[in-house]
Design a protein around this motif. Structure first.
Motif, short mmCIF file in Angstrom:
data_model
loop_
_atom_site.label_atom_id
_atom_site.label_comp_id
_atom_site.label_asym_id
_atom_site.label_seq_id
_atom_site.Cartn_x
_atom_site.Cartn_y
_atom_site.Cartn_z
N HIS A 68 0.84 -1.21 0.00
CA HIS A 68 0.00 0.00 0.00
C HIS A 68 0.88 1.26 0.00
O HIS A 68 0.65 2.21 0.74
N GLU A 69 1.86 1.25 -0.90
CA GLU A 69 2.84 2.34 -0.94
C GLU A 69 2.97 2.92 -2.35
O GLU A 69 4.01 3.43 -2.72
N THR A 70 1.92 2.83 -3.13
CA THR A 70 1.98 3.30 -4.50
C THR A 70 1.97 4.82 -4.57
O THR A 70 1.31 5.48 -3.77
N PRO A 71 2.71 5.41 -5.52
CA PRO A 71 2.75 6.87 -5.63
C PRO A 71 1.47 7.44 -6.21
O PRO A 71 0.67 6.73 -6.83
N ASP A 72 1.27 8.74 -6.01
CA ASP A 72 0.10 9.44 -6.54
C ASP A 72 0.36 10.00 -7.93
O ASP A 72 -0.56 10.14 -8.74
N PHE A 73 1.61 10.34 -8.20
CA PHE A 73 2.02 10.89 -9.48
C PHE A 73 3.32 10.20 -9.89
O PHE A 73 4.09 9.77 -9.05
N CYS A 74 3.56 10.14 -11.21
CA CYS A 74 4.81 9.55 -11.68
C CYS A 74 5.26 10.23 -12.96
O CYS A 74 4.46 10.47 -13.87
N ILE A 75 6.54 10.55 -13.01
CA ILE A 75 7.18 11.04 -14.24
C ILE A 75 8.21 10.01 -14.66
O ILE A 75 9.15 9.72 -13.91
N VAL A 76 8.03 9.44 -15.85
CA VAL A 76 8.98 8.49 -16.41
C VAL A 76 9.91 9.29 -17.32
O VAL A 76 9.46 10.06 -18.17
N GLY A 77 11.21 9.09 -17.16
CA GLY A 77 12.18 9.92 -17.87
C GLY A 77 12.50 9.50 -19.28
O GLY A 77 13.57 9.86 -19.80
N GLU A 78 11.62 8.77 -19.93
CA GLU A 78 11.87 8.36 -21.31
C GLU A 78 12.05 9.58 -22.21
O GLU A 78 11.39 10.61 -22.02
N PRO A 79 12.93 9.47 -23.21
CA PRO A 79 13.12 10.59 -24.15
C PRO A 79 11.89 10.79 -25.02
O PRO A 79 11.62 9.99 -25.92
N THR A 80 11.13 11.83 -24.74
CA THR A 80 9.86 12.06 -25.43
C THR A 80 9.88 13.27 -26.34
O THR A 80 8.97 13.44 -27.15
N SER A 81 10.88 14.12 -26.19
CA SER A 81 10.88 15.38 -26.93
C SER A 81 11.33 15.17 -28.37
O SER A 81 11.92 14.15 -28.72
N VAL A 82 11.06 16.16 -29.20
CA VAL A 82 11.37 16.05 -30.63
C VAL A 82 12.55 16.95 -31.00
O VAL A 82 13.60 16.47 -31.42
N LYS A 83 12.39 18.25 -30.81
CA LYS A 83 13.45 19.19 -31.19
C LYS A 83 14.18 19.76 -29.99
O LYS A 83 15.38 20.05 -30.06
N GLN A 84 13.47 19.96 -28.87
CA GLN A 84 14.12 20.45 -27.67
C GLN A 84 13.36 19.94 -26.46
O GLN A 84 12.18 19.59 -26.55
N SER A 85 14.06 19.86 -25.34
CA SER A 85 13.46 19.31 -24.14
C SER A 85 12.18 20.05 -23.78
O SER A 85 12.16 21.27 -23.67
N GLY A 86 11.09 19.27 -23.65
CA GLY A 86 9.82 19.84 -23.22
C GLY A 86 8.83 20.10 -24.32
O GLY A 86 7.68 20.44 -24.03
N ASP A 87 9.22 19.91 -25.60
CA ASP A 87 8.25 20.24 -26.66
C ASP A 87 7.17 19.16 -26.82
O ASP A 87 6.13 19.41 -27.42
N MET A 88 7.41 17.96 -26.26
CA MET A 88 6.39 16.92 -26.30
C MET A 88 6.50 16.05 -25.05
O MET A 88 7.61 15.71 -24.62
N ILE A 89 5.37 15.72 -24.47
CA ILE A 89 5.32 14.75 -23.39
C ILE A 89 4.32 13.66 -23.76
O ILE A 89 3.43 13.88 -24.59
N LYS A 90 4.50 12.51 -23.17
CA LYS A 90 3.56 11.41 -23.38
C LYS A 90 2.63 11.33 -22.17
O LYS A 90 3.10 11.14 -21.04
#
Length: 390
Positions: free
Chosen positions: A157-179
């Motif tokens: 019973h220790e599951t997180p409420d939010f999660c960010i997975v650090g997979e490379p998702t951007s196209v031209k610069q960091s932050g232009d696309m998220i999954k």
């Protein structure tokens, strides 16, 4: 050299071809433990394929936790002679950091760690708890990594409420696309049965290739669903077809077809299996199917986490990020089964798994700043929700 770049280089210099961790988790622990994280290193799997996992957590006053998730393992380098520089010697050229894992995903890991350090410098007693869920089994079979740790956390019973997975998702610069979601993957091995015989006497045989062709044509033209505002329609594709003995005068006795569904939340594993089977029965085929579920689809609709990420990216980069569910699968598919809000956010992915993998130096520090701003945004949201001033 920034702390993020320094740590990224240290991680790249540790050879960690899946399932090897190469010392990455101990290095990360050396940064987290001084912050007060309780770090659990969990080794799983058979002796000849040992997987190293990390669950590290520091609670916040609100009881809500964001987990940074990722993997320390990398894919094999390929022919070393084709690399311009050694893949495990971090190298700078033309404003880029080269090395295996530079984009997928050691830069993300470094940015997560440094963002966390800076967050605690600004908020020594935050409302938001932070956790790290890392594995050395993402690029491999993914049997003894994140999926096993998620099961453990659910039992505790220790599951997180939010999660960010650090997979490379951007196209031209960091932050232009998220999954904010990923399609599910359902594979099948279809064996169509026939009767082998001499090609000059087809009346004495039963050619499974001929029998299967109309059914395959129907399956290829089927509309499985229409998709929705977040997902493209479900697709069905054949990846391999095998039949015959190698001789030109023998009708084969069976045909083997490998196929895959990439499916959205408008379809389910059960409905796809049933619809495909119905077509095969309709065409009166004798068949067997071996099914493999690679992962269920998941979707995080705009809410607390997506808002915090969008605002962070806009403030750091000036970009209105694009929400996307395209691409392959990730460990997010396991985490989303127990964590209600999961997104993937990382650097550009143009060179992942390639020879001379790299990340632009200009993308590294903004990624760290985005992660830190997300932490600050979520901390404020958690504090407001619990009636505390962040």
């Amino acid at each position: 050299m920034s702390a993020t770049l320094r740590l990224a280089e240290q991680l790249i210099a540790l050879p960690s071809v899946t399932p090897e961790d190469g010392g990455c988790i101990p290095l990360i622990n050396s940064h987290l433990e001084p912050l007060g994280f309780k770090c659990e290193v969990i080794d799983l799997g058979p002796e000849n394929f040992r997987v190293r996992n990390l669950w590290a957590k520091k609670a916040g006053s609100s009881g809500h936790t964001l987990a940074f998730a990722g993997h320390t393992d990398v894919v094999p380098t390929g022919p070393l002679q084709k690399w311009t520089s050694d893949p495990f010697t971090p190298t700078h050229r033309d404003g880029k950091l080269f090395g295996r894992g530079a984009s997928d995903m050691k830069t993300s890991l470094a940015a997560m760690v440094v963002a966390t350090q800076e967050f605690y410098q600004e908020c020594p007693e935050p409302a938001l708890g932070i956790a790290f869920l890392l594995t050395s089994d993402e690029e491999g079979p993914a049997l003894d990594g994140t999926v096993r740790i998620c099961d453990m956390l659910q039992q505790r019973h220790e599951t997180p409420d939010f999660c960010i997975v650090g997979e490379p998702t951007s196209v031209k610069q960091s932050g232009d696309m998220i999954k904010n979601g990923r399609r599910g993957s359902l594979s099948g091995k279809l064996i169509v049965k026939g009767i082998q015989g001499h090609i000059a006497y087809p009346q004495l045989a039963d050619n499974p290739v001929h029998r299967a062709a109309p059914a395959l044509a129907e399956l290829a033209s089927m509309v499985w669903d229409e998709g929705n505002q977040f997902f493209p329609p479900t697709s069905w594709q054949i990846s391999n077809v095998q039949a015959g003995t190698g001789a030109t005068n023998v009708i084969p006795g069976e045909m083997v077809i490998d196929f895959n569904f990439r499916f959205c939340t408008e379809s389910t594993e059960a409905t796809l299996k049933q619809r495909l089977t119905d077509v095969l029965i309709k065409h009166q085929l004798k068949f067997e199917i071996e099914w493999t579920l690679g992962g269920l689809p998941f979707l995080t609709t705009p809410g607390t986490l997506v808002k915090a990420v969008q605002e962070a990216i806009l403030e750091v980069t000036g970009l209105n990020t694009e929400l996307s569910t395209t691409g392959g699968t990730s460990d997010g598919r396991f985490i989303a089964q127990t964590c209600p809000q999961v997104i993937e956010l990382g650097p550009p992915n143009a060179t992942i798994h390639k020879i001379d993998e790299h990340v632009a130096l200009a993308d590294i520090e903004p990624l760290k700043n985005i992660y830190k701003k997300v932490l600050l945004n979520l901390n404020q949201a958690c504090a407001r929700q619990h009636g505390k001033t962040p």
